[in-house]
Design an enzyme around this catalytic site. Structure first.
Site, PDB file in Angstrom:
ATOM      1  N   GLU A  37     -33.701 -36.751  -3.084  1.00 46.32           N
ATOM      2  CA  GLU A  37     -35.133 -36.826  -2.738  1.00 46.32           C
ATOM      3  C   GLU A  37     -35.963 -37.186  -3.979  1.00 46.32           C
ATOM      4  O   GLU A  37     -36.858 -38.021  -3.933  1.00 46.32           O
ATOM      5  CB  GLU A  37     -35.575 -35.476  -2.165  1.00 46.32           C
ATOM      6  CG  GLU A  37     -37.037 -35.404  -1.835  1.00 46.32           C
ATOM      7  CD  GLU A  37     -37.350 -35.391  -0.346  1.00 46.32           C
ATOM      8  OE1 GLU A  37     -36.446 -35.077   0.451  1.00 46.32           O
ATOM      9  OE2 GLU A  37     -38.483 -35.709   0.011  1.00 46.32           O
TER      10      GLU A  37
ATOM     11  N   GLU B  41     -45.273 -20.008  -1.903  1.00 42.27           N
ATOM     12  CA  GLU B  41     -45.595 -21.436  -1.740  1.00 42.27           C
ATOM     13  C   GLU B  41     -46.012 -22.031  -3.074  1.00 42.27           C
ATOM     14  O   GLU B  41     -46.798 -21.425  -3.813  1.00 42.27           O
ATOM     15  CB  GLU B  41     -46.728 -21.564  -0.722  1.00 42.27           C
ATOM     16  CG  GLU B  41     -46.598 -22.760   0.165  1.00 42.27           C
ATOM     17  CD  GLU B  41     -45.377 -22.703   1.054  1.00 42.27           C
ATOM     18  OE1 GLU B  41     -44.351 -23.324   0.699  1.00 42.27           O
ATOM     19  OE2 GLU B  41     -45.435 -22.046   2.092  1.00 42.27           O
ATOM     20  N   HIS B  42     -45.466 -23.219  -3.339  1.00 41.64           N
ATOM     21  CA  HIS B  42     -45.717 -23.921  -4.599  1.00 41.64           C
ATOM     22  C   HIS B  42     -45.266 -23.082  -5.804  1.00 41.64           C
ATOM     23  O   HIS B  42     -45.860 -23.161  -6.881  1.00 41.64           O
ATOM     24  CB  HIS B  42     -47.192 -24.327  -4.726  1.00 41.64           C
ATOM     25  CG  HIS B  42     -47.553 -25.429  -3.769  1.00 41.64           C
ATOM     26  ND1 HIS B  42     -47.253 -26.743  -4.021  1.00 41.64           N
ATOM     27  CD2 HIS B  42     -48.129 -25.403  -2.539  1.00 41.64           C
ATOM     28  CE1 HIS B  42     -47.664 -27.492  -2.997  1.00 41.64           C
ATOM     29  NE2 HIS B  42     -48.186 -26.700  -2.083  1.00 41.64           N
TER      30      HIS B  42
ATOM     31  N   SER C 236     -36.636 -33.892   6.481  1.00 41.16           N
ATOM     32  CA  SER C 236     -35.939 -34.751   5.514  1.00 41.16           C
ATOM     33  C   SER C 236     -34.895 -33.972   4.722  1.00 41.16           C
ATOM     34  O   SER C 236     -33.784 -34.468   4.506  1.00 41.16           O
ATOM     35  CB  SER C 236     -36.914 -35.471   4.583  1.00 41.16           C
ATOM     36  OG  SER C 236     -37.986 -34.663   4.248  1.00 41.16           O
TER      37      SER C 236
ATOM     38  N   ASP D  31     -36.404 -26.422  -0.101  1.00 40.71           N
ATOM     39  CA  ASP D  31     -36.095 -26.906   1.249  1.00 40.71           C
ATOM     40  C   ASP D  31     -34.606 -27.205   1.410  1.00 40.71           C
ATOM     41  O   ASP D  31     -33.987 -26.849   2.413  1.00 40.71           O
ATOM     42  CB  ASP D  31     -36.913 -28.172   1.553  1.00 40.71           C
ATOM     43  CG  ASP D  31     -38.401 -27.955   1.351  1.00 40.71           C
ATOM     44  OD1 ASP D  31     -38.828 -26.784   1.319  1.00 40.71           O
ATOM     45  OD2 ASP D  31     -39.134 -28.947   1.221  1.00 40.71           O
TER      46      ASP D  31
ATOM     47  N   TYR E 246     -49.599 -33.250  -4.449  1.00 44.48           N
ATOM     48  CA  TYR E 246     -48.449 -32.412  -4.835  1.00 44.48           C
ATOM     49  C   TYR E 246     -48.102 -32.653  -6.307  1.00 44.48           C
ATOM     50  O   TYR E 246     -47.959 -31.724  -7.097  1.00 44.48           O
ATOM     51  CB  TYR E 246     -47.261 -32.759  -3.934  1.00 44.48           C
ATOM     52  CG  TYR E 246     -46.047 -31.869  -4.087  1.00 44.48           C
ATOM     53  CD1 TYR E 246     -45.893 -30.728  -3.310  1.00 44.48           C
ATOM     54  CD2 TYR E 246     -45.026 -32.175  -4.990  1.00 44.48           C
ATOM     55  CE1 TYR E 246     -44.783 -29.908  -3.431  1.00 44.48           C
ATOM     56  CE2 TYR E 246     -43.912 -31.370  -5.123  1.00 44.48           C
ATOM     57  CZ  TYR E 246     -43.794 -30.245  -4.337  1.00 44.48           C
ATOM     58  OH  TYR E 246     -42.680 -29.441  -4.465  1.00 44.48           O
TER      59      TYR E 246
HETATM   60  C1  GLA Z   1     -42.613 -28.876  -0.209  1.00 44.76           C
HETATM   61  C2  GLA Z   1     -41.543 -29.084  -1.271  1.00 44.76           C
HETATM   62  C3  GLA Z   1     -40.959 -27.738  -1.722  1.00 44.76           C
HETATM   63  C4  GLA Z   1     -42.069 -26.761  -2.101  1.00 44.76           C
HETATM   64  C5  GLA Z   1     -43.157 -26.710  -1.032  1.00 44.76           C
HETATM   65  C6  GLA Z   1     -44.338 -25.883  -1.455  1.00 44.76           C
HETATM   66  O1  GLA Z   1     -42.030 -28.358   0.952  1.00 44.76           O
HETATM   67  O2  GLA Z   1     -40.510 -29.901  -0.757  1.00 44.76           O
HETATM   68  O3  GLA Z   1     -40.048 -27.949  -2.771  1.00 44.76           O
HETATM   69  O4  GLA Z   1     -42.607 -27.096  -3.350  1.00 44.76           O
HETATM   70  O5  GLA Z   1     -43.615 -27.998  -0.692  1.00 44.76           O
HETATM   71  O6  GLA Z   1     -43.986 -24.543  -1.572  1.00 44.76           O
END
Ligand code: GLA
Length: 386
Positions: free
Chosen positions: A159, A34-35, A127, A171, A223
């Site tokens: 996006e 994540e991230h 999305s 995503d 974010y």
């Molecule tokens: C959102 C963003 C992804 C990713 C996650 C965190 O979903 O769209 O690109 O950065 O957060 O892992």
């Protein structure tokens, strides 16, 4: 809704249009990593069996006519002059994808009817599913040969540049390239990927996703702040490590240097560096069918997101604690950007009922919110259905 029902709805909406093609694109749940995507790192998402379906056909002019069965509302715009809509904001994903294609190829107008069952605003990438589904629809209707990786990149740019959300590639990539029965191990720098068989069903386990019901209010400002903190950490670390380009290049051996950064930058960097290693370890454990070791990494990931990256919230922490208190839970963590949205837990099938009961009994009482619980299977990425 079945494909047949969607085609029927399309015919009712556009009685004079030609026969539509139908595409689908799934949402996703990230199992670990994540991230890390915007730090050139590793991720391990899974396409879920909740999806967006679009039926579409070409028009002779430059108009795009849209109808959402879920919102029961339509909209239209011209390919000659695509602007962001402030009224029908869901159309911006479609508008954005059209404008990205128009940068390299002319397009014909389209009639589109769409429907979906990816929970919205829950961090399950509804999305991205809409962007990737639209991209595939446009590609196939126009007979283009853009490959799946290019479509995912184009959807991400829609996006970033049109909708204005500075997300990474995860995503859109998993929505486009997921595979039934598999999770996707992606190197977000090279975009090399591996489809790893998901051993969950064989091991009598399920992927349980619980929506906290907390709308992700802070998500875009926080974010972007995390992204800039990671970039600032890289700039600082480059003084000692001039060869690094992103936090992905900083290994566990360099954590001593990370500890010398200002406190916030240190914590953000430490999360990303340890999380990347957890993804690499998780892939090995998954391939070996060791769900226990995999689950421990999920728990560690959550602790790191909560303490170091500081993107969790009380409700997500509560859901994770409740899941971890059930004996059949291998591991549990928040998933997606954070500040609300969902948790993901890997749970022995014999205990899924127990987990549901614990959450339904304790979560509303302690948080005042109603959770939604889903059990998802690993589904196929975007594809044309008819
Ligand atoms: C959102 C963003 C992804 C990713 C996650 C965190 O979903 O769209 O690109 O950065 O957060 O892992």
């Amino acid at each position: 809704m079945t494909v047949h029902e969607l085609v029927e709805a399309f015919r009712r909406q556009f009685p004079d249009a030609g026969e539509p093609i139908v595409v689908r694109a799934p949402g996703r749940v990230n199992l670990i990593g994540e991230h890390t995507d915007y730090n050139d790192g590793y991720v391990l998402p899974m396409a879920i069996d909740a999806q967006i379906m679009l039926a579409g056909s070409l028009r002779d002019d430059q108009e795009v006519h849209l109808y959402s069965l879920d919102f029961q509302s339509g909209d239209r715009f011209s390919l000659g002059e695509i602007q962001r809509s402030t009224k029908a904001t869901w159309t911006n994903y479609i508008r954005g994808v059209c404008s990205m294609f128009l940068e390299f190829t002319p397009l014909k107008g389209m009639n589109i009817v769409l429907t979906g069952n990816v929970p919205q605003g829950a961090g399950l990438s509804s999305s991205a599913a809409l962007e990737v589904g639209t991209a595939l629809l446009i590609r196939n209707l126009n007979g283009l040969d853009t490959d799946a990786v290019e479509l995912a990149k184009l959807a991400q740019r829609a996006e970033n540049e049109f909708v204005g959300v500075n997300c990474g590639i995860m995503d859109q990539f998993i929505s486009g390239l997921g595979k039934q029965g598999h999770v996707l191990f992606l190197d977000c720098r090279s975009l090399e990927y591996e489809l790893v068989p998901a051993p969950f069903a064989d091991k009598n386990a399920s992927v349980v996703v619980i929506d906290s019901g907390v709308k992700r209010g802070l998500v875009s400002s926080e974010y972007n702040l995390r992204r800039s903190q990671c970039e600032a950490a890289v700039r600082e670390l480059q003084k000692d490590l001039p060869q690094i380009r992103a936090l992905r290049d900083v290994g566990a051996a360099d954590l001593v240097l990370v500890e010398k950064l200002p406190p916030d930058l240190c914590k953000r960097a430490r999360h990303v560096i340890t999380e990347n290693q957890r993804v690499l370890d998780a892939v090995k454990y998954l391939a070996a069918g060791d769900l226990r070791a995999f689950g421990l990494l999920m728990n560690q990931s959550h602790a790191s997101l909560r303490n170091d990256y500081e993107v969790s919230c009380q409700e997500l922490d509560l859901l994770v604690e409740l899941a971890q208190s059930v004996p059949g839970t291998y591991g549990s963590r928040m998933t997606g950007a954070g500040f609300g949205g969902c948790t993901v837990s890997l749970v022995d099938n014999d205990y899924v009922g127990r987990l549901k009961a614990v959450v339904m009994e304790q979560y509303p009482a302690q948080s005042g919110l109603k959770p939604r619980i889903f059990v998802f299977n690993a589904s196929e990425g975007a594809q044309q259905l008819v």
